[in-house]
Design a protein around this motif. Sequence first.
Motif, PDB file in Angstrom:
ATOM      1  N   MET B  45       0.794  -1.229   0.000  1.00  0.00           N
ATOM      2  CA  MET B  45       0.000   0.000   0.000  1.00  0.00           C
ATOM      3  C   MET B  45       0.830   1.285   0.000  1.00  0.00           C
ATOM      4  O   MET B  45       0.501   2.204  -0.744  1.00  0.00           O
ATOM      5  CB  MET B  45      -1.003  -0.037   1.149  1.00  0.00           C
ATOM      6  CG  MET B  45      -2.083  -1.072   0.894  1.00  0.00           C
ATOM      7  SD  MET B  45      -3.051  -1.446   2.340  1.00  0.00           S
ATOM      8  CE  MET B  45      -3.898   0.082   2.575  1.00  0.00           C
ATOM      9  N   ILE B  48       1.903   1.876  -3.485  1.00  0.00           N
ATOM     10  CA  ILE B  48       0.800   2.360  -4.328  1.00  0.00           C
ATOM     11  C   ILE B  48       0.543   3.831  -4.023  1.00  0.00           C
ATOM     12  O   ILE B  48       0.416   4.653  -4.933  1.00  0.00           O
ATOM     13  CB  ILE B  48      -0.467   1.516  -4.079  1.00  0.00           C
ATOM     14  CG1 ILE B  48      -0.240   0.089  -4.568  1.00  0.00           C
ATOM     15  CG2 ILE B  48      -1.675   2.126  -4.773  1.00  0.00           C
ATOM     16  CD1 ILE B  48      -1.305  -0.896  -4.172  1.00  0.00           C
ATOM     17  N   GLY B 183      -6.899  -7.783  -4.517  1.00  0.00           N
ATOM     18  CA  GLY B 183      -6.181  -6.757  -5.289  1.00  0.00           C
ATOM     19  C   GLY B 183      -6.863  -5.405  -5.259  1.00  0.00           C
ATOM     20  O   GLY B 183      -6.241  -4.378  -4.988  1.00  0.00           O
ATOM     21  N   TRP B 184      -8.147  -5.431  -5.496  1.00  0.00           N
ATOM     22  CA  TRP B 184      -8.875  -4.167  -5.594  1.00  0.00           C
ATOM     23  C   TRP B 184      -8.891  -3.438  -4.254  1.00  0.00           C
ATOM     24  O   TRP B 184      -8.691  -2.226  -4.184  1.00  0.00           O
ATOM     25  CB  TRP B 184     -10.290  -4.458  -6.100  1.00  0.00           C
ATOM     26  CG  TRP B 184     -11.145  -3.251  -6.221  1.00  0.00           C
ATOM     27  CD1 TRP B 184     -12.342  -3.042  -5.611  1.00  0.00           C
ATOM     28  CD2 TRP B 184     -10.869  -2.065  -6.992  1.00  0.00           C
ATOM     29  NE1 TRP B 184     -12.819  -1.801  -5.932  1.00  0.00           N
ATOM     30  CE2 TRP B 184     -11.939  -1.184  -6.783  1.00  0.00           C
ATOM     31  CE3 TRP B 184      -9.807  -1.673  -7.810  1.00  0.00           C
ATOM     32  CZ2 TRP B 184     -11.978   0.068  -7.373  1.00  0.00           C
ATOM     33  CZ3 TRP B 184      -9.847  -0.412  -8.400  1.00  0.00           C
ATOM     34  CH2 TRP B 184     -10.922   0.431  -8.184  1.00  0.00           C
ATOM     35  N   ILE B 187      -5.521  -1.762  -3.635  1.00  0.00           N
ATOM     36  CA  ILE B 187      -5.312  -0.545  -4.430  1.00  0.00           C
ATOM     37  C   ILE B 187      -6.158   0.590  -3.871  1.00  0.00           C
ATOM     38  O   ILE B 187      -5.685   1.721  -3.679  1.00  0.00           O
ATOM     39  CB  ILE B 187      -5.648  -0.818  -5.907  1.00  0.00           C
ATOM     40  CG1 ILE B 187      -4.625  -1.797  -6.480  1.00  0.00           C
ATOM     41  CG2 ILE B 187      -5.672   0.473  -6.708  1.00  0.00           C
ATOM     42  CD1 ILE B 187      -4.944  -2.296  -7.847  1.00  0.00           C
ATOM     43  N   LYS B 188      -7.397   0.260  -3.556  1.00  0.00           N
ATOM     44  CA  LYS B 188      -8.286   1.273  -2.992  1.00  0.00           C
ATOM     45  C   LYS B 188      -7.706   1.838  -1.695  1.00  0.00           C
ATOM     46  O   LYS B 188      -7.673   3.050  -1.472  1.00  0.00           O
ATOM     47  CB  LYS B 188      -9.661   0.644  -2.711  1.00  0.00           C
ATOM     48  CG  LYS B 188     -10.805   1.464  -3.213  1.00  0.00           C
ATOM     49  CD  LYS B 188     -12.096   0.679  -3.261  1.00  0.00           C
ATOM     50  CE  LYS B 188     -12.517   0.078  -1.943  1.00  0.00           C
ATOM     51  NZ  LYS B 188     -13.735  -0.726  -2.030  1.00  0.00           N
ATOM     52  N   GLY B 190      -4.560   1.798  -0.791  1.00  0.00           N
ATOM     53  CA  GLY B 190      -3.344   2.551  -1.102  1.00  0.00           C
ATOM     54  C   GLY B 190      -3.670   3.976  -1.521  1.00  0.00           C
ATOM     55  O   GLY B 190      -3.019   4.931  -1.095  1.00  0.00           O
TER      56      GLY B 190
END
Lengths: 413, 364
Positions: B45, B48, B183-184, B187-188, B190
């Motif tokens: 995170m 990202i 994964g999603w 990313i969210k 991060g």
Amino acid sequence: MRWNGWKLGMVLVILLLVSGCGERRELETSAFVSVIGLDKAEQDHQVKVTFQISNPQVNTTQSAEAQKEPPSDIVTITSVDLLSAKELAQSSLSREITFSHLQTIIVGEELARDDLFKHIIGSAIIDPEMRRETIMIVSKERAQAFIHANKPTMETRPHKYYQFMEDNWRKTGFSPVSNLNAFFQRTEGELFLAAYATAERDPIGIRHDDDYSAGEVPQDSGDPVQMIGSAVMQEGKMVGMLNGEETRISQLLRRKNLIETMTAEFPDPLNENYQISLVLNQSSHTEIEVDTDRSPVKIDVKVPLQVKVNSNIALEDFTASQKRRDALREMVKEKMEEASDSLIKKLQENYTGEPFVWYATARRNFWTVSGFENFEWGEKFKEADVDLHYEVSVTSFGEQLSPPAFKKFEEDK
Amino acid sequence: MIQVSDGKIGTREFFSILYGMMAIRVTDSTPNLLHETGLTAAWMMPLISAAVLFVPLMMMLSLLKKGDTDTDLLQLLTELTGSILGRLITFLIFASVFSSTVLNGRSYGDIVTVMYYPDTALLIVMTLLLGAALYISHRGLEAIGRTALLVVPVFMVTSVILVLGVASQLNFLYLFPIAGAGGWEVIKGGVGYSSFFADIIIVGVLASRVRTFEAYRKASIWGLWVPAFKMALFLAVFVMIFDYPAVRNIAYPYHHLTRMAMIGSLANHVEAFFLALWFIGAAIHFATYLYISAYLLGKLIGYPPYQRLLLPLAGAAVVLGMMPENHLQGDHLRKLLLQSTSVFFLLLPALLWGLDRFRKKGKR
């Protein structure tokens, strides 16, 4: 601004100097607990806490002033948890109890097998004074009795005794290296092995090599305590036991072996009347592959093992021919695989989980944490096909090129 | 050669300040927030976040480059958005910087009282911490920069020593399942927590205080990625040593890590050493925050001797920091603050960049 800075600076300097006195602790006002024993009390939801408090004056330059003082003081308090027991102990103890040098927690088997234990230990770790590298030992008898009985001859100071014993485990593999950090890593059904010890003797006669549990090792005189084998803990509760041999094998089957060397007996391949003692160690990690896609789950384990022949009671000559060395290698491989298979069978039959940290390898096959949690590794392990291979190499034959020639003489006669 | 001080700082000083502002987040409750969201993949995170912030950073740098050497973020704001909107945005930056000072001040005070000195009053710890920060920041940006430059290399070396000290207890397999919460989600998370590194945008207000633009550019790029990598490394180490899910239950993983660290077999109570360094780091962290708060407040109310605002701000930080009942309340507020300011700091440079473009077109 200049005058302001000066004043501020002076105040800060004074603050800085006196702030050290805020929470000072003098050596002679502290009681350093080096061992804690936990037992079930007679009443429900109560625990008997035994503190073994080191006397810092013994074995130091100050020992002349404290010649008649014992090396440690043992206090037992019955209370609801560790924190309140610590406070209650203060009612009889003049010095302030501190856990900052606490290294070992001894849990009586009776408590370890009780549901209460996970509450006791789970709430103990909340206390910031508790350190996660504390070693956990399960004692066959009550921890209180164990601590009282444990009077080692060589080590006057109790903390040294446990420290040296733990160092020993790394060289013998009789007990798993088991600290609280590892205990709390495995709270979701994985098996955790804690060292098993007792000060009682329960001789069962002579057995094969390391097939003993604590108390069973044939020993005359010496220190009362034996530490060998392990207690199997699952979800914060003791559910079974492994003997010395099983404990050693379970260390070998981990990816990261914490044991440096161990010595074990095998039947001599050249002379069935004798056993041969071999030094075993690992040069590289055990390789574990887990296939979670098929059902039942397939686990491939490759254990590299180095063997040193440091004793050879049959006086058979292994250096003479490759064939003899191959026989030795095959025999070690066969015996180890046999023993490991039966250990795995025992685990699969009795428990839902494994103590080899294979679950961490299985996690590689999953994309998300929830995916792994839904997989229910413990249940899958019960059914799993485990394929074990030992890769044995014989690396050394000790400091003699061949055994002394008594035998040849015998044959000639 | 002894140079006459011009009140400006160079690449190394500026980088050290940025490191002091961001890298120390490893040691507070930040890892808990990230582990909660990313589970075993929390270590991705920060990377990202840094990658997401890199775009606005580049936009801001391109804007700063166009102006002469004295351009800073505040000037850009007034120039591009006008006086009123510019002031509003300045206020928002000030609010986020100062509230973060308050909440983190409390959080650091809590760490000291929980982990090290249980019998000391929180008020004393906070006063001492912000007092030390006040003293450093009172000497000006140059002093902050020099102090940071003096200690930051030590921090970097000790971080490596700390990781080496626990290396034998790590198991890299605990990092799996690799995508953690998915994964999603990662990313969210991060992007949502990118304001952990939003300091890199905020320090735009100090751009004119750095000697050259090139120095500013270099320091801010390094100053974003080095702390992000350090954060990623430590998040991974925390999972590798405590394992998931235990890592979620540990309040201040860094401080547990220093307790677990061993240097040889004799030195196994080394946390006092790390505590001392950490406290110095915290003082520099808060010194920078106080300084930026005072600077922004000075600009906002049109009060040029902004250094006189340091003392009231430090006092207010202590008083306000004492208000939450326990660290959970503070952490909750902190989470809200981070998530709401993330969007703001991601979009601010984009907005400025867009306005700049638009204006140029208009001129043509």
